[in-house]
Design a protein around this motif. Structure first.
Motif, short mmCIF file in Angstrom:
data_model
loop_
_atom_site.label_atom_id
_atom_site.label_comp_id
_atom_site.label_asym_id
_atom_site.label_seq_id
_atom_site.Cartn_x
_atom_site.Cartn_y
_atom_site.Cartn_z
N ALA B 34 -35.49 -20.52 -79.45
CA ALA B 34 -35.09 -21.77 -78.82
C ALA B 34 -35.82 -21.99 -77.51
O ALA B 34 -36.25 -23.11 -77.20
CB ALA B 34 -33.58 -21.77 -78.61
N VAL B 35 -35.97 -20.91 -76.73
CA VAL B 35 -36.68 -21.02 -75.46
C VAL B 35 -38.10 -21.52 -75.69
O VAL B 35 -38.57 -22.45 -75.03
CB VAL B 35 -36.70 -19.66 -74.73
N VAL B 36 -38.75 -20.89 -76.67
CA VAL B 36 -40.13 -21.28 -76.96
C VAL B 36 -40.18 -22.73 -77.43
O VAL B 36 -41.05 -23.51 -77.03
CB VAL B 36 -40.74 -20.32 -78.01
N LEU B 37 -39.20 -23.10 -78.28
CA LEU B 37 -39.17 -24.45 -78.83
C LEU B 37 -39.01 -25.49 -77.72
O LEU B 37 -39.74 -26.48 -77.66
CB LEU B 37 -38.01 -24.55 -79.83
N ALA B 253 -36.81 -24.49 -65.68
CA ALA B 253 -36.26 -23.18 -65.99
C ALA B 253 -36.83 -22.64 -67.30
O ALA B 253 -37.24 -21.47 -67.39
CB ALA B 253 -34.74 -23.27 -66.08
N THR B 254 -36.88 -23.51 -68.30
CA THR B 254 -37.39 -23.09 -69.60
C THR B 254 -38.86 -22.68 -69.52
O THR B 254 -39.28 -21.69 -70.14
CB THR B 254 -37.24 -24.23 -70.62
N ALA B 262 -43.69 -14.54 -72.59
CA ALA B 262 -45.04 -14.33 -73.11
C ALA B 262 -45.72 -13.16 -72.39
O ALA B 262 -46.33 -12.29 -73.02
CB ALA B 262 -45.86 -15.61 -72.94
N LEU B 263 -45.58 -13.12 -71.05
CA LEU B 263 -46.23 -12.06 -70.28
C LEU B 263 -45.64 -10.68 -70.63
O LEU B 263 -46.38 -9.71 -70.85
CB LEU B 263 -46.07 -12.31 -68.79
#
Lengths: 360, 286
Positions: B34-37, B253-254, B262-263
């Motif tokens: 969801a975060v990535v989306l 925030a997202t 990712a890092l």
């Protein structure tokens, strides 16, 4: 290099692992340290290497007292039971380790590489210099370990149960091969084993240890044919024994004289030890003593018979040809082809096991 | 080629396999997805704009560089602690061994308050470096709490048990004969340590490093007290996410959350690949 061990002592708490051991190791010989576990044989080997610090005594390399020298400066080749190869290094780097990082003169990489390839040829592992130890079989790993130990041109080669972790088949092959390497390189070699067959087959001389004491040093023939102590008699090969009383060199068993000829130990209670293959059956009354067969079992090419002798049914074991027609309950006379007599130490020797008490 | 399923005398694969998917989905995969989306719905330009804002960029840089540094320091000193605890016996060893777990067991807020109190300019340790101290008269005053240095102290504190507990079982299993073999071949102690012992420990050390790093990147509770939270100087990325949320800036925030994800993923992947490679070389993966 000749080794002299003088009055070497090592205690673990109250338990003496080495109890004042004296041993001369001749230059170029292959000698076995043989004994049951806890006999001090590994402690002795590790003390020679400098991996164990003795509580007393001296170790001479030639005429040089090495007792205070560090492991690094003793210049010994040590082969461990579980190989102790450096797993993150290729075979080549394992063997070259001592030449690169040891105390010897620095050599060029080309010289080192040439020497490693020679050693790989000696241990018959040509072409495997690029492998990691994990890619080798147990027998191959042990040969790499030997090549690594030989690479530093050690003064003496020490092997701690070198074949202990290997299959019986591989072990036999490596035994012959180690003897061959020894003859080719001529290093003074000391190896530890609890396997008497291995010690007998492989070595020029055998040193038998028991509870930190050196019991006997001699050629395999001497050890087997003329054991110096009841422990050696019981530990090497099979044997059973009869309690006797000795007076003026003659033995009496349960009141009757035993017609075995002269026995040497001091007067008093003693024991006659006999190996199973030295017992022959004759007609009752014709032998040294009479006995009754109480058990029979097949053992390889022979039949083993348990024979009860005397009023207290002392057990004597005999090795019989299978075609001999005997059955349980038969009465026979026993003749002894050979025997050994020792002063009694109360406990009868247990077959192949260490004894608790020692002869006076 | 691994088979998807082979008949077995031990049943239950279907049920447990389904459960694993369900559980991991609810707990890990769907929330992270969801975060990535959400982040991707921002579009690349806005994402780039948010992440390159000076305070965001500074926070991310601070979080990751300090976490890497703290994990590296822990790798070195954790190794020494683990070595002493496994190799030697001494009075109080069990007590010392148990105290290694304290950073694990303490609520992070407790750790944060304790560290702040000790390292503040008027605290026991902080005062040793504060203006007027002997240190200050020689090297100049050094402020620990409320600076990046304070964050570093907190991150080292919480990361130590990961390195020690990963190394201990490996050190116990480490064959002493390897060191003896090296010595009989003439190698001095330092050579033995650097050429024989440490390479053998390397995979476990990497695992400990990775765990300590992962914990440090996500650490919040123990850091915010000691950090001082000065924007652009001692503000960590997780705190920035909270700040954005409090300002109802969900997109911001997202975006930061995605960048951290990712890092972290990239760094852990790198560590795991290195570790797998060195393990294979050591012959573990047979």
């Amino acid at each position: 290099m000749e080794l002299k061990i003088r009055n070497l002592r090592k205690d673990y708490g109250n338990f003496p692992a080495l109890n004042g051991v004296n041993l001369d190791i001749r230059s170029g010989e292959l000698i076995a340290l043989l004994g049951p576990s806890g006999s001090g044989k590994t402690t002795l080997l590790r003390a020679i290497a400098g991996l164990e610090s003795p509580d007393g005594g001296q170790i001479f390399f030639g005429d040089n007292d090495a007792s205070r020298q560090s492991v690094q400066h003793r210049h010994v080749g040590f082969v461990f039971q579980h190989y102790a190869l450096f797993r993150h290094m290729k075979v080549l780097d394992n063997i070259a380790f001592g030449m690169r990082h040891g105390q010897g003169p620095k050599q060029s990489e080309a010289v080192i590489r040439k020497r490693v390839l020679e050693l790989l040829d000696l241990v018959q592992l040509n072409g495997l210099e690029g492998r990691y130890p994990a890619q080798l079989s147990g027998g191959q790993r042990q040969r790499v370990a030997l090549a690594r130990a030989l690479a530093i041109e050690p003064k003496v080669l020490l092997l701690d149960e070198p074949f202990g972790a290997l299959d019986a088949q591989v072990r036999k092959g490596l035994r012959r091969w180690l003897r061959q390497i020894h003859e080719e390189t001529g290093h003074t070699t000391v190896f530890v084993t609890h396997d008497q067959e291995e010690a007998m087959e492989l070595s020029d001389r055998v040193a038998v240890l028991h509870k930190g004491d050196l019991q006997q040093v001699g050629t395999p023939d001497e050890i087997y044919d003329s054991p110096a102590t009841p422990f050696v008699y019981a530990f090497i090969g099979d044997s059973t024994s009869l309690p006797v009383t000795i007076t003026n060199g003659a033995a009496t068993f349960e009141g009757a004289p035993l017609s075995v000829g002269r026995v040497d130990p001091p007067d008093g209670p003693g024991r006659i030890h006999i190996r199973p293959q030295d017992v022959t059956l004759v007609a009752a009354g014709q032998g040294v003593v009479d006995g009754r067969i109480i058990g029979l079992r097949r053992s390889g090419p022979y039949r083993r018979a348990d024979i009860a002798v005397g009023q207290h049914a002392h057990r004597i074991e005999a090795l019989l040809p299978p075609e001999l027609d005997v059955s349980i309950g038969d009465q026979f006379g026993l003749a002894f082809k050979r025997y050994a007599a020792f002063a009694d130490d109360r406990e009868p020797p247990k077959l192949g096991l260490a004894r608790e008490k020692q002869a006076a | 080629m691994p088979q998807f399923r082979t008949p077995s005398a031990i049943p239950g694969f279907g049920l447990t396999y389904g459960f694993v998917w369900l559980y991991l989905s609810i707990i890990i995969l769907i929330p992270l997805g969801a975060v990535v989306l959400w982040a991707s719905s921002l579009g690349p330009e806005r994402l780039y704009a948010i992440l390159t804002r000076s305070d965001t960029f500074a926070a991310l840089r601070l979080s990751f560089s300090l976490s890497l540094l703290a994990a590296a320091v822990n790798a070195v000193f954790g190794l020494i602690v683990a070595w002493v605890l496994t190799r030697y016996s001494f009075p109080g060893k069990r007590l010392l061994d148990a105290s290694v777990d304290l950073p694990f067991a303490l609520p992070t807020a407790v750790a944060g308050i304790a560290l702040t109190a000790i390292y503040a300019p008027n605290g026991w340790i902080g005062s040793l470096f504060a203006p007027g101290s002997l240190w200050a008269s020689v090297f100049g005053p050094l402020k620990i709490a409320y600076t990046p240095l304070g964050i570093f102290v907190a991150l080292v504190f919480i990361g130590l048990p990961f390195v020690v507990r990963t190394l201990q079982p490996v050190l116990i299993d480490l064959d002493k004969e390897l060191e003896e073999a090296s010595a009989t071949l003439g190698a001095r102690r330092p050579t033995t340590l650097f050429r024989v012992v440490f390479p053998t420990l390397f995979p476990a050390l990497l695992t400990g490093f990775a765990l300590a790093f992962a914990r440090a990147v996500g650490e919040y509770g123990s850091v915010i007290f000691i950090a001082g939270n000065i924007p652009g100087v001692s503000e960590i990325a997780p705190l920035l996410i909270i700040t954005r949320l409090e300002q109802f800036d969900y997109a911001g925030a997202t975006a930061i959350a995605t960048a951290m994800l990712a890092l972290s993923f990239a760094i852990l992947l790198l560590v795991n690949v290195t570790e797998a490679w060195s393990r294979k070389r050591l012959g573990h993966a047979r």
